[in-house]
Design an enzyme around this catalytic site. Structure first.
Site, PDB file in Angstrom:
ATOM      1  N   TYR A  48      -3.990   5.220   2.893  1.00  8.56           N
ATOM      2  CA  TYR A  48      -4.502   5.624   1.981  1.00  8.56           C
ATOM      3  C   TYR A  48      -5.136   4.622   0.768  1.00  8.56           C
ATOM      4  O   TYR A  48      -4.218   3.678   0.092  1.00  8.56           O
ATOM      5  CB  TYR A  48      -3.124   6.307   1.032  1.00  8.56           C
ATOM      6  CG  TYR A  48      -3.576   7.048  -0.323  1.00  8.56           C
ATOM      7  CD1 TYR A  48      -4.593   7.640  -0.594  1.00  8.56           C
ATOM      8  CD2 TYR A  48      -2.844   6.762  -1.495  1.00  8.56           C
ATOM      9  CE1 TYR A  48      -4.961   8.283  -1.892  1.00  8.56           C
ATOM     10  CE2 TYR A  48      -2.900   7.511  -2.731  1.00  8.56           C
ATOM     11  CZ  TYR A  48      -4.059   8.434  -3.063  1.00  8.56           C
ATOM     12  OH  TYR A  48      -4.391   8.677  -4.145  1.00  8.56           O
ATOM     13  N   ASP A  87      -7.159   8.972   3.659  1.00  7.01           N
ATOM     14  CA  ASP A  87      -7.700   9.253   2.498  1.00  7.01           C
ATOM     15  C   ASP A  87      -8.531   7.773   2.368  1.00  7.01           C
ATOM     16  O   ASP A  87      -7.941   7.099   1.738  1.00  7.01           O
ATOM     17  CB  ASP A  87      -7.218   9.882   1.653  1.00  7.01           C
ATOM     18  CG  ASP A  87      -7.928   9.865   0.320  1.00  7.01           C
ATOM     19  OD1 ASP A  87      -9.041   9.639   0.293  1.00  7.01           O
ATOM     20  OD2 ASP A  87      -7.219  10.339  -0.675  1.00  7.01           O
TER      21      ASP A  87
END
EC number: 3.1.-.-
Length: 361
Positions: free
Chosen positions: A211, A252
């Site tokens: 992330y 992400d």
């Protein structure tokens, strides 16, 4: 994805005005203009009086720190997401496609925007239908000790890491195929305290679940950290792994690489995730021998997004960004025979799951 929420809402409104190529003003907007003009007239009739200054102590009490602002904004976003995102849908997408053979591995990556929230929306049923060999989760925002085994899909081992700051960031993995080793973080404390990286080692490759830091929830206050510190150290970590065996870097990544990776690029040049600095950093890394696997199979495809703001119905209008990726070592591309896929109909978060099937031969 708090830094883009308000911006995306403005982009949506601009798009709706220009969809038919016109710049006509809606009746609602005309009414608003007329109301503003009327208010201006009233204000001119009122005797102006100097505004009273708030006492210094009172003003200081109202001032919030940057961290408090971010905490409040993230909390508001999570509450709004819980209200507006539907339960995890498994009826629309055909989760049996693509077919996965015995000598292949199916990997799914998903920013769940709060694991506790998605658990209550049908997460386990989705996983059972999707049936990935490895599931990588981002923005889990949960203390691993609060996860109960009977809540989790059967047949999976699971590992989570949280940020030092409660309720922020965090990543997790669920695996049916047991890895040879699991590593949490990249070995640098200033980065690892946010719980952003879990690495799984298999015989054929590493899977790096990540992330990536957002460049800023209010302005671009973390852009320098993102580019000059995080990217430098994290990319060096990936390069070190790649020297041993190929990597599959997923998650992400908080960057829309090119103009076709978001709905409205022209008005987002200075938005976190689409600054020239972030895009250039990503390009420079790819040039070292890595491939954006989705773009490899879909080089000119527009409208393929993985994140949509929950404000203003961004998802239903497909006003989104492609922020979630499978970046792989170039020498591993022969093991990916079909395009990675986006489960755009799977709800429960402001991101959708993405997947890839990799040969193990």
């Amino acid at each position: 994805m708090t830094s883009r929420t308000k911006k995306l809402k403005m982009d949506e409104e601009e798009i709706l005005k220009k969809e038919d190529g016109s710049e006509t003003t809606s009746e609602e907007e005309k009414e608003e203009v007329e109301e503003e003009e009327e208010e201006d007239k009233k204000r001119k009739l009122v005797k102006k009086t100097p505004a009273k200054k708030a006492p210094a102590k009172k003003a200081a009490a109202k001032k919030k720190s940057k961290d408090e602002d971010e905490d409040e904004e993230e909390k508001e976003e999570e509450e709004e997401t819980n209200k507006t995102t539907a339960s995890v849908s498994i009826a629309i997408d055909n989760l049996d496609e693509p077919k996965v053979e015995e000598n292949q591995m199916k990997i799914i990556s998903w920013n769940v925007a709060g694991f506790k929230s998605v658990l209550s929306k049908g997460f386990t049923e989705y996983v059972e239908k999707e049936n990935p060999d490895v599931l990588c989760l981002q923005e889990t925002k949960i203390n691993p000790s609060n996860i109960k085994k009977d809540q989790m899909p059967k047949g999976y081992e699971y590992h989570f890491i949280e940020a030092d700051q409660k309720g922020h960031h965090g990543t997790g993995v669920l695996t049916k195929k047991k890895p040879n080793a699991i590593t949490f973080g990249i070995g640098i404390a200033k980065h690892d305290n946010e719980g952003r990286v879990i690495t799984l080692e298999y015989d054929q490759f590493y899977i790096v679940n990540t992330y990536i830091p957002n460049a800023g929830t209010r302005g671009l206050q973390r852009l320098d950290y993102r580019i000059k510190e995080w990217d430098v150290d994290f990319q060096a970590y990936l390069e070190k792994l790649n020297a041993t065996k190929p990597i599959i870097w997923c998650g992400d990544l908080n960057v829309a690489h090119t103009e076709i990776d978001l709905k409205n690029p022209k008005t987002n040049k200075k938005s976190a995730g689409f600054t020239i600095e972030e895009r250039t950093s990503f390009s420079n890394f790819l040039e070292k021998g890595y491939v954006d696997s989705y773009r490899h199979f879909n080089p000119g495809k527009e409208g393929s997004y993985t994140f949509w703001s929950y404000l203003g119905g961004g998802r239903s209008k497909n006003v989104g960004w492609r922020l979630d990726y499978f970046v792989v070592s170039k020498r591993l591309m022969d093991s990916i025979k079909i395009s990675p896929f986006h489960r755009t109909s799977v709800m429960g978060s402001d991101h959708c799951p993405i997947g890839v099937v990799v040969d193990l031969n």
